[in-house]
Scaffold this active site. Structure first.
Site, PDB file in Angstrom:
ATOM      1  N   LYS A 113     -20.512 -15.640 -26.712  1.00 14.98           N
ATOM      2  CA  LYS A 113     -21.584 -16.143 -27.576  1.00 14.98           C
ATOM      3  C   LYS A 113     -22.116 -14.973 -28.381  1.00 14.98           C
ATOM      4  CE  LYS A 113     -23.987 -19.974 -28.366  1.00 14.98           C
ATOM      5  NZ  LYS A 113     -23.599 -21.400 -28.250  1.00 14.98           N
ATOM      6  N   ASP A 170     -23.878 -22.562 -34.114  1.00 17.58           N
ATOM      7  CA  ASP A 170     -24.894 -22.928 -33.110  1.00 17.58           C
ATOM      8  C   ASP A 170     -26.188 -23.056 -33.910  1.00 17.58           C
ATOM      9  OD1 ASP A 170     -25.389 -23.122 -30.033  1.00 17.58           O
ATOM     10  OD2 ASP A 170     -26.992 -21.817 -30.690  1.00 17.58           O
TER      11      ASP A 170
HETATM   12  P1  NDP Z   1     -29.346 -26.821 -35.443  1.00 13.66           P
HETATM   13  O1  NDP Z   1     -29.785 -25.503 -35.958  1.00 13.66           O
HETATM   14  O2  NDP Z   1     -28.484 -27.681 -36.284  1.00 13.66           O
HETATM   15  O3  NDP Z   1     -30.633 -27.687 -35.025  1.00 13.66           O
HETATM   16  C1  NDP Z   1     -31.540 -27.224 -34.090  1.00 13.66           C
HETATM   17  C2  NDP Z   1     -32.686 -28.214 -33.986  1.00 13.66           C
HETATM   18  O4  NDP Z   1     -33.533 -27.827 -32.921  1.00 13.66           O
HETATM   19  C3  NDP Z   1     -33.556 -28.238 -35.234  1.00 13.66           C
HETATM   20  O5  NDP Z   1     -34.129 -29.506 -35.372  1.00 13.66           O
HETATM   21  C4  NDP Z   1     -34.611 -27.185 -34.904  1.00 13.66           C
HETATM   22  O6  NDP Z   1     -35.835 -27.348 -35.597  1.00 13.66           O
HETATM   23  C5  NDP Z   1     -34.821 -27.433 -33.428  1.00 13.66           C
HETATM   24  N1  NDP Z   1     -35.234 -26.192 -32.765  1.00 13.66           N
HETATM   25  C6  NDP Z   1     -34.569 -25.021 -32.726  1.00 13.66           C
HETATM   26  N2  NDP Z   1     -35.265 -24.100 -32.049  1.00 13.66           N
HETATM   27  C7  NDP Z   1     -36.397 -24.715 -31.662  1.00 13.66           C
HETATM   28  C8  NDP Z   1     -37.524 -24.300 -30.923  1.00 13.66           C
HETATM   29  N3  NDP Z   1     -37.621 -23.050 -30.444  1.00 13.66           N
HETATM   30  N4  NDP Z   1     -38.497 -25.232 -30.678  1.00 13.66           N
HETATM   31  C9  NDP Z   1     -38.403 -26.486 -31.157  1.00 13.66           C
HETATM   32  N5  NDP Z   1     -37.358 -26.929 -31.883  1.00 13.66           N
HETATM   33  C10 NDP Z   1     -36.379 -26.080 -32.113  1.00 13.66           C
HETATM   34  O7  NDP Z   1     -28.650 -26.524 -34.029  1.00 13.66           O
HETATM   35  P2  NDP Z   1     -27.645 -27.425 -33.204  1.00 13.66           P
HETATM   36  O8  NDP Z   1     -27.990 -28.860 -33.364  1.00 13.66           O
HETATM   37  O9  NDP Z   1     -26.280 -26.965 -33.491  1.00 13.66           O
HETATM   38  O10 NDP Z   1     -27.968 -26.945 -31.705  1.00 13.66           O
HETATM   39  C11 NDP Z   1     -28.975 -27.578 -30.909  1.00 13.66           C
HETATM   40  C12 NDP Z   1     -28.740 -27.230 -29.461  1.00 13.66           C
HETATM   41  O11 NDP Z   1     -27.442 -27.705 -29.068  1.00 13.66           O
HETATM   42  C13 NDP Z   1     -28.737 -25.747 -29.102  1.00 13.66           C
HETATM   43  O12 NDP Z   1     -29.240 -25.579 -27.795  1.00 13.66           O
HETATM   44  C14 NDP Z   1     -27.268 -25.380 -29.121  1.00 13.66           C
HETATM   45  O13 NDP Z   1     -26.975 -24.234 -28.330  1.00 13.66           O
HETATM   46  C15 NDP Z   1     -26.681 -26.641 -28.500  1.00 13.66           C
HETATM   47  N6  NDP Z   1     -25.267 -26.857 -28.765  1.00 13.66           N
HETATM   48  C16 NDP Z   1     -24.792 -26.930 -30.041  1.00 13.66           C
HETATM   49  C17 NDP Z   1     -23.458 -27.152 -30.262  1.00 13.66           C
HETATM   50  C18 NDP Z   1     -22.903 -27.358 -31.634  1.00 13.66           C
HETATM   51  O14 NDP Z   1     -21.731 -27.735 -31.737  1.00 13.66           O
HETATM   52  N7  NDP Z   1     -23.669 -27.156 -32.690  1.00 13.66           N
HETATM   53  C19 NDP Z   1     -22.495 -27.228 -29.140  1.00 13.66           C
HETATM   54  C20 NDP Z   1     -23.115 -27.255 -27.826  1.00 13.66           C
HETATM   55  C21 NDP Z   1     -24.451 -27.038 -27.672  1.00 13.66           C
HETATM   56  P3  NDP Z   1     -36.165 -26.378 -36.849  1.00 13.66           P
HETATM   57  O15 NDP Z   1     -35.237 -26.817 -37.919  1.00 13.66           O
HETATM   58  O16 NDP Z   1     -37.596 -26.602 -37.136  1.00 13.66           O
HETATM   59  O17 NDP Z   1     -35.881 -24.969 -36.369  1.00 13.66           O
END
Ligand code: NDP
Length: 446
Positions: A126, A166
């Site tokens: 990562k 991510d």
């Molecule tokens: P994105 O950046 O596309 O979206 C993240 C979302 O979570 C946004 O709505 C963001 O809001 C919100 N967010 C992020 N940080 C915080 C925080 N500290 N508090 C509250 N809201 C928060 O990321 P992904 O959808 O790709 O990833 C989401 C999760 O899924 C992560 O944990 C990631 O590790 C996990 N994941 C992702 C994969 C992938 O293929 N993308 C695969 C497996 C797991 P805002 O826009 O306001 O920051």
């Protein structure tokens, strides 16, 4: 047994002081694995657990770049290469101000087990940076990505380490990173996944984590003769994982009530339908706007600074970030009759929340099993790149479904408790561990 687990965790804590997320992830795995390896002498004597918590390599580097005003900015870049016993390192890049070594070590550690569960030949890694793409122009994001890759390129490669997206790293960032790698190395190779379809990406990769999560939930429900039809779903996040989890839930006849971002959550009691979801995708992916605009447009409630766990639901899908669902939220969910919590995000539920789910005997699917669909399709993207061939949407989707089914079966194999309760945490931890452990044994002390 508790004594043995505590002694092990004490040692890990001393060597990794202050890395709270990493220690949390190790503790969860140790509690499942230590009792299991007591029965297998060769695992114990090879000190596999002690070796598995130590990254094979950590790279930390300076990322200097010029912003639109002509000022110099400096960020910190990382790549944690955790374990390569079953394949090249594989795992996403996160760009978020909260990124530090402890967060990335936790994510890399989880990734080792997750990748193993997919059945594909991928090790765990990562990386990322404490850079916040929010509010930055495309030009600034490109400059940052180019500087980041100008160092990272030395450490990655199609057969060495294959990063993906991510939080904060989507199609736009992968494009800029890939462009810079290609320019420096002079080669067009599968060094990153999550690429655009026209230049080596796989169909279904953007959808894979969210879709895979819902396929996994369907397997859980199927085992009890139930389905998603008519189920009320609460989702946190509104990024990649949340959007496609919502899309698949709607397609399957469930009702999605909430989505969130870091400013709060929206609650739509009529349900988010296909056209409302299209609005969210445009709002988040093109306009890069805030979720509260949804509440203004569709005249529903916005809860600033809150997460959606107090809303009554059958199934909760935490899809935003780590430690976003606490013990009090878990109690509220159980009290409201929730039957299943499945993690689309990595480690969104605290250990205390998980203990409440287990005690209440509701289904709890940990991220390393439930959100493995993303990396699984990344693995399929690597295979397609090696063959210089692209599979159809249906081919990839069917492979994704079958991988999620297989992960569910592995969890069943190792996770069943004496009273018949399915402990998916135990099942995923042991199931993910065995393949890596056997490969490490076979490869000697390296
Ligand atoms: P994105 O950046 O596309 O979206 C993240 C979302 O979570 C946004 O709505 C963001 O809001 C919100 N967010 C992020 N940080 C915080 C925080 N500290 N508090 C509250 N809201 C928060 O990321 P992904 O959808 O790709 O990833 C989401 C999760 O899924 C992560 O944990 C990631 O590790 C996990 N994941 C992702 C994969 C992938 O293929 N993308 C695969 C497996 C797991 P805002 O826009 O306001 O920051």
């Amino acid at each position: 047994m508790t004594e043995m687990i505590n002694q092990f965790l004490d040692k890990v804590q001393k060597r990794n002081a202050g890395e709270s997320e990493f220690l949390q992830a190790v503790a969860e795995v140790a509690e499942s694995i230590i009792p299991y390896i007591q029965e297998i002498p060769q695992y114990k004597s090879a000190r596999l657990l002690e070796r598995i918590v130590e990254p094979e390599r950590v790279i930390i580097f300076r990322v200097p770049w010029l912003n639109d005003k002509g000022d110099i900015e400096v960020n910190r870049g990382f790549r944690v290469q955790m374990n390569s016993s079953i394949g090249p390192y594989k795992g996403g890049l996160r760009f978020h101000p909260s990124v530090n070594l402890g967060v990335l070590k936790f994510l890399a550690f989880e990734q080792v087990f997750k990748n193993s569960l997919t059945g594909l030949p991928m090790g765990g890694g990562k990386g990322g940076a404490d850079f916040d793409p929010k509010g930055r122009s495309d030009n600034e994001v490109m400059k940052f990505c180019q500087s980041f890759m100008t160092e990272l390129y030395r450490h990655v490669g199609a057969d060495i380490d294959v990063p993906a997206g991510d939080i904060g790293v989507g199609g736009r960032e992968i494009g800029y990173l890939f462009g810079q790698y290609k320019r420096i190395k002079g080669e067009f190779s599968g060094v990153l996944t999550g690429k655009g379809f026209e230049w080596g990406g796989s169909l279904i990769r953007p959808e894979a984590t969210g879709y895979g999560l819902v396929y996994f939930v369907e397997e859980i429900l199927k085992a009890t003769g139930d389905s998603l039809v008519g189920k009320k779903i609460t989702i946190s996040g509104s990024g990649n994982v949340a959007q496609y989890a919502a899309e698949k839930c709607i397609e399957r006849g469930a009702m999605v009530l909430t989505l969130s971002d870091s400013e709060g959550f929206i609650y739509d009691p009529d349900g988010i339908d296909v056209s409302k979801l299209e609005y969210i995708k445009h709002l988040k992916n093109t306009d890069r706007g805030r979720i509260k605009k949804y509440a203004e447009k569709y005249n529903c409630s916005f809860f600033p600074g809150e997460r959606p766990w107090k809303i009554k639901c059958d199934i909760a899908l935490p899809n935003a970030t780590q430690n976003e669902l606490h013990a009090d939220d878990a109690m509220q969910l159980v009290k409201n009759g929730c039957i299943c919590v499945a993690e689309g995000a990595n480690m969104p539920c605290t250990p205390e929340a998980i203990a409440i789910f287990h005690k209440s005997r509701i289904f709890f699917a940990p991220g390393k099993a439930a959100n493995a669909g993303g990396v699984a399709v990344s693995g399929l993207e690597m295979s397609q790149n090696s063959q210089r061939y692209a599979w159809s949407r249906d081919e990839v989707d069917n492979k994704l479904k079958s991988i999620m089914k297989d992960i569910h079966k592995i969890c069943l194999k190792y996770g069943k408790e004496k009273d018949g309760y399915m402990n998916y945490v135990k099942g995923a931890n042991i199931g993910g561990f065995v393949k890596v452990a056997d490969a490490m044994l076979a490869q000697g002390i390296v």
